[in-house]
Enzyme design. Structure first.
Site, short mmCIF file in Angstrom:
data_model
loop_
_atom_site.label_atom_id
_atom_site.label_comp_id
_atom_site.label_asym_id
_atom_site.label_seq_id
_atom_site.Cartn_x
_atom_site.Cartn_y
_atom_site.Cartn_z
N GLY A 41 0.84 -1.19 0.00
CA GLY A 41 0.00 0.00 0.00
C GLY A 41 0.87 1.23 0.00
O GLY A 41 2.04 1.19 0.41
N GLN A 46 2.67 9.94 1.72
CA GLN A 46 3.99 9.31 1.75
C GLN A 46 4.89 9.78 0.61
O GLN A 46 6.11 9.61 0.68
CB GLN A 46 3.87 7.79 1.69
CG GLN A 46 3.25 7.20 2.95
CD GLN A 46 3.15 5.70 2.83
OE1 GLN A 46 2.17 5.17 2.32
NE2 GLN A 46 4.18 5.03 3.29
N CYS A 102 6.75 -0.04 7.25
CA CYS A 102 6.20 1.06 6.49
C CYS A 102 7.29 1.66 5.61
O CYS A 102 8.43 1.82 6.05
CB CYS A 102 5.66 2.12 7.45
SG CYS A 102 4.93 3.55 6.64
N LEU A 103 6.91 1.99 4.39
CA LEU A 103 7.86 2.61 3.47
C LEU A 103 8.33 3.97 3.98
O LEU A 103 9.42 4.43 3.61
CB LEU A 103 7.23 2.74 2.08
CG LEU A 103 6.82 1.43 1.42
CD1 LEU A 103 6.09 1.70 0.11
CD2 LEU A 103 8.01 0.52 1.20
N HIS A 144 -3.84 0.73 7.93
CA HIS A 144 -2.52 1.35 7.88
C HIS A 144 -2.51 2.54 6.91
O HIS A 144 -2.05 3.63 7.25
CB HIS A 144 -1.48 0.30 7.47
CG HIS A 144 -0.09 0.81 7.39
ND1 HIS A 144 0.87 0.45 8.32
CD2 HIS A 144 0.54 1.62 6.50
CE1 HIS A 144 2.02 1.04 7.99
NE2 HIS A 144 1.84 1.74 6.89
N GLU A 145 -3.05 2.32 5.70
CA GLU A 145 -3.04 3.39 4.69
C GLU A 145 -3.98 4.53 5.05
O GLU A 145 -3.65 5.70 4.87
CB GLU A 145 -3.36 2.83 3.30
CG GLU A 145 -2.37 1.80 2.80
CD GLU A 145 -0.91 2.22 2.89
OE1 GLU A 145 -0.60 3.42 2.71
OE2 GLU A 145 -0.06 1.35 3.13
N HIS A 148 -2.42 6.83 7.45
CA HIS A 148 -1.55 7.82 6.79
C HIS A 148 -2.35 9.05 6.34
O HIS A 148 -1.85 10.18 6.42
CB HIS A 148 -0.88 7.22 5.55
CG HIS A 148 0.38 6.49 5.83
ND1 HIS A 148 1.48 7.07 6.41
CD2 HIS A 148 0.72 5.19 5.62
CE1 HIS A 148 2.45 6.19 6.52
NE2 HIS A 148 2.01 5.03 6.06
#
Length: 183
Positions: A41, A46, A102-103, A144-145, A148
């Site tokens: 995702g 991000q 996480c990225l 999670h997304e 963000h």
């Protein structure tokens, strides 16, 4: 991590914006970025865009065995877009605790409790309304997304004693969360 946009609530956008060439290009860029990073995702904040937009895809399970897939209730999730999402938690199914990374917080993972089942109402890349019923790992990805999009990082919810480097996690990933926590 540390960029102010990651801590802002992203703004919603209109149908006209969604179908614009700029947003359609952004969606393609986000898809390519997520796939190149082997992520499942990616939310617009991000990549520095404070917009209520996330892309999701979970198709590569090569690094997981059947037992791990079953424990995570993880299944194939084809690519899709979630715009202006509204998240509804199904309280009746409880929570599950698993390691997340996480990225935006590279090189670290930690155990995060997440709802087992969720419903998300959103718009797709054509501005059409969509309702997503998700459970297991897919529900985790959505939460999670969407976090963000609301200025929340997984490290805000992580069980701090479980936070570790990705290198150490790779040494322990064949064990259950419970086994790792008691070592």
């Amino acid at each position: 991590m540390g960029h102010p946009i990651l801590r802002q609530v992203a703004r919603e956008f209109s149908f006209e914006e969604i179908v614009s060439p700029e947003i359609q290009d952004l969606i393609e860029t986000m898809k390519a970025t997520m796939q190149a990073a082997s992520g499942v995702g990616l939310a617009a904040p991000q990549i520095g865009k404070p917009l209520q937009l996330a892309v999701i895809e979970d198709m590569d399970h090569r690094n997981l065995n059947a037992e791990q897939l079953a424990a995570r209730d993880r299944h194939l999730v084809p690519f899709h877009v979630s715009i202006n999402p509204r998240l509804y938690i199904d309280e009746s199914t409880g929570n599950a605790e698993f390691f997340e990374g996480c990225l935006s917080v590279p090189e670290f993972v930690g155990v995060v409790p997440r709802a087992e089942s969720v419903c998300v109402e959103c718009l797709n890349e054509r501005g059409e309304p969509v309702v997503i019923q998700a459970k297991g790992w897919y529900a985790r990805i959505l939460q999670h997304e969407i976090d963000h999009l609301n200025g929340i990082l997984y490290i805000d919810k992580v069980q701090l004693p479980t936070l570790m480097t990705a290198e150490n996690y790779s040494k322990f990933m064949q064990k259950s969360v419970k086994e790792i926590q008691t070592e």
